[in-house]
Design a protein around this motif. Structure first.
Motif, mmCIF file in Angstrom:
data_model
loop_
_atom_site.group_PDB
_atom_site.id
_atom_site.type_symbol
_atom_site.label_atom_id
_atom_site.label_comp_id
_atom_site.label_asym_id
_atom_site.label_seq_id
_atom_site.Cartn_x
_atom_site.Cartn_y
_atom_site.Cartn_z
ATOM 1 N N THR A 1 25.310 -29.809 -73.767
ATOM 2 C CA THR A 1 26.641 -29.215 -73.646
ATOM 3 C C THR A 1 26.628 -27.787 -74.191
ATOM 4 O O THR A 1 27.185 -26.873 -73.581
ATOM 5 C CB THR A 1 27.686 -30.071 -74.393
ATOM 6 N N ASP B 1 29.967 -33.354 -67.469
ATOM 7 C CA ASP B 1 29.157 -33.704 -68.634
ATOM 8 C C ASP B 1 29.135 -35.225 -68.821
ATOM 9 O O ASP B 1 30.079 -35.912 -68.420
ATOM 10 C CB ASP B 1 29.790 -33.030 -69.863
ATOM 11 N N GLU B 2 28.068 -35.720 -69.426
ATOM 12 C CA GLU B 2 27.920 -37.156 -69.723
ATOM 13 C C GLU B 2 28.022 -37.994 -68.446
ATOM 14 O O GLU B 2 28.653 -39.048 -68.432
ATOM 15 C CB GLU B 2 28.991 -37.630 -70.721
HETATM 16 MG MG LIG Z 1 27.129 -33.181 -74.877
#
Ligand SMILES: [Mg+2]
Ligand SMILES: Nc1ncnc2c1ncn2[C@@H]1O[C@H](COP(=O)(O)OP(=O)(O)O)[C@@H](O)[C@H]1O
Length: 383
Positions: free
Chosen positions: A47, A159-160
């Motif tokens: 991130t 993200d993720e």
């Molecule tokens: Mg992250």
């Protein structure tokens, strides 16, 4: 305010170090319209890398964090919110946003509801609530349409993404994203997720939708030199002195340059030494690491409850560096498991990012915090 040299969350500003090559590579991908898949275990800095790169380029972007998206409907909601925020960035006047959205929907049969919540909060509500993949596709096409009219490009950072792979509709969600992503010209994706589970379930299976759609950036740990340079810079600022070779070595050794743990350790080390008015030395590094372990022991024990007793035994062996012939006789006797069960446990531990294999094929515990807590409790774990 005291400067936060060792952020426990995202690394930004000076605390973001190294990664020059990966940033340049990611920027090139964005600028040339290639989607990217950022891969690394949790807490390696995915991130941070994406956010720092996006902050450096002048392209509007939006983020979708799939963490805790527990259903297809939650994923849809998150994507629509990201689309709303991107529209607000692309078009400054609310009336113009409405006109742009209406002109997109005029072309098709869909009639989504548009409105404003609060002062400028745009709200887009799909007409059918059930077909989540279809709604996601429509929302993405809406953005592409607006971008095309404005002759602009934008980035969507998802993200993720491994979280999607555990949903029952993961195939359909992946297919919707792929269907869009393979034709989109103006919306560029950065997907990011922790590697093994996702690799297997979403990206590495050639029958799965996102296979081979993205350029991959795999993040490893940051090099020693970048850390030494940064830690010395901070030490000169705070203690008017650089750190000795031995101190730096001790920091690298306890944290194994795990990006999260090295900052955890330095945070404690600096606190300890500032309180005692002394420059960090090797003994202080050891004390700080022990303090950190004491603070986290309960969290780790709680976290490890999701593993079986056998898996914990195997993980403890690796933590103790007993990594030769892990399924052989000696290991079997120590963990009281048969060879095939040990092999199965190793697979589960690797897929769950508890362990990783180095270039020589030797396993190690990925998180030095978990490693050292297991070693502390070794006799109990192997009982
Ligand atoms: Mg992250
Ligand atoms: N480039 C970097 N330089 C220094 N520390 C970093 C860097 N990237 C991440 N970190 C640190 O590593 C930890 C995890 O970062 P994060 O970006 O949240 O990782 P991920 O998204 O892979 O879980 C944080 O403590 C962060 O401060």
């Amino acid at each position: 305010m005291i400067e936060n040299h060792f952020p426990q969350g995202l690394a930004i500003g000076d605390s973001f170090i190294g990664r020059e090559e990966q940033m340049a590579w990611l920027m090139k991908n964005i600028n040339s319209g290639y989607h990217t898949l950022l891969l690394a275990p949790r807490r390696y800095g995915k991130t941070s890398l994406a956010i720092n790169t996006l902050a450096q380029i002048n392209i509007p972007y939006t983020e979708v964090n799939c963490y805790l998206a527990l259903s297809a409907s939650a994923v849809e909601k998150k994507i629509i919110i990201a689309v709303q925020s991107l529209l607000e960035k692309l078009i400054s006047k609310p009336e113009k946003i409405l006109t742009a959205i209406q002109s997109f929907f005029k072309k098709g049969e869909k009639r989504w509801t548009l409105g404003f919540k609060g002062v400028f909060g745009l709200e887009i509500v799909p007409d059918s609530n059930d077909d989540h993949p279809e709604n996601i596709l429509t929302a993405l096409q809406l953005i592409e349409d607006v971008l095309e009219k404005q002759k602009k490009t934008a980035v969507m950072f998802i993200d993720e993404i491994q979280e999607i792979s555990s949903l029952k509709e993961s195939k359909q969600l992946g297919a919707a994203i792929r269907q869009f992503a393979q034709h989109s010209k103006r919306l560029v994706f950065i997907f990011s997720g922790s590697n093994r589970r996702m690799l297997i379930q979403m990206f590495d299976d050639s029958s799965m939708p996102l296979y081979e759609l993205c350029d991959r950036i795999i993040l490893d740990r940051i090099d020693t030199q970048s850390y030494e340079c940064y830690l010395n810079k901070v030490a000169k600022k705070t203690f008017n002195k650089s750190l000795s070779k031995g101190t730096l070595q001790a920091i690298m050794q306890f944290s194994e340059r795990h990006p999260k743990r090295i900052y955890n350790l330095c945070f404690h080390l600096w606190r300890l030494c500032e309180n005692q008015n002394k420059t960090p030395d090797e003994a202080a590094v050891k004390t700080a690491w022990d303090l950190f372990l004491d603070q986290r022991v309960r969290d780790v024990q709680y976290h490890l409850r999701r593993l079986s007793a056998g898996q914990i035994k195997v993980l403890t062996l690796i933590a103790m560096d007993i990594t030769k012939e892990l399924s052989g006789q000696i290991a079997q006797a120590k963990v009281k498991l048969a060879g095939p069960s040990i092999i199965k446990a190793l697979q589960v531990l690797e897929a769950g990012d508890y362990i990783e294999k180095d270039s020589q094929g030797v396993y190690r515990v990925l998180d030095p915090l978990i490693r050292d807590i297991l070693v502390r409790d070794e006799s109990v774990n192997l009982a």
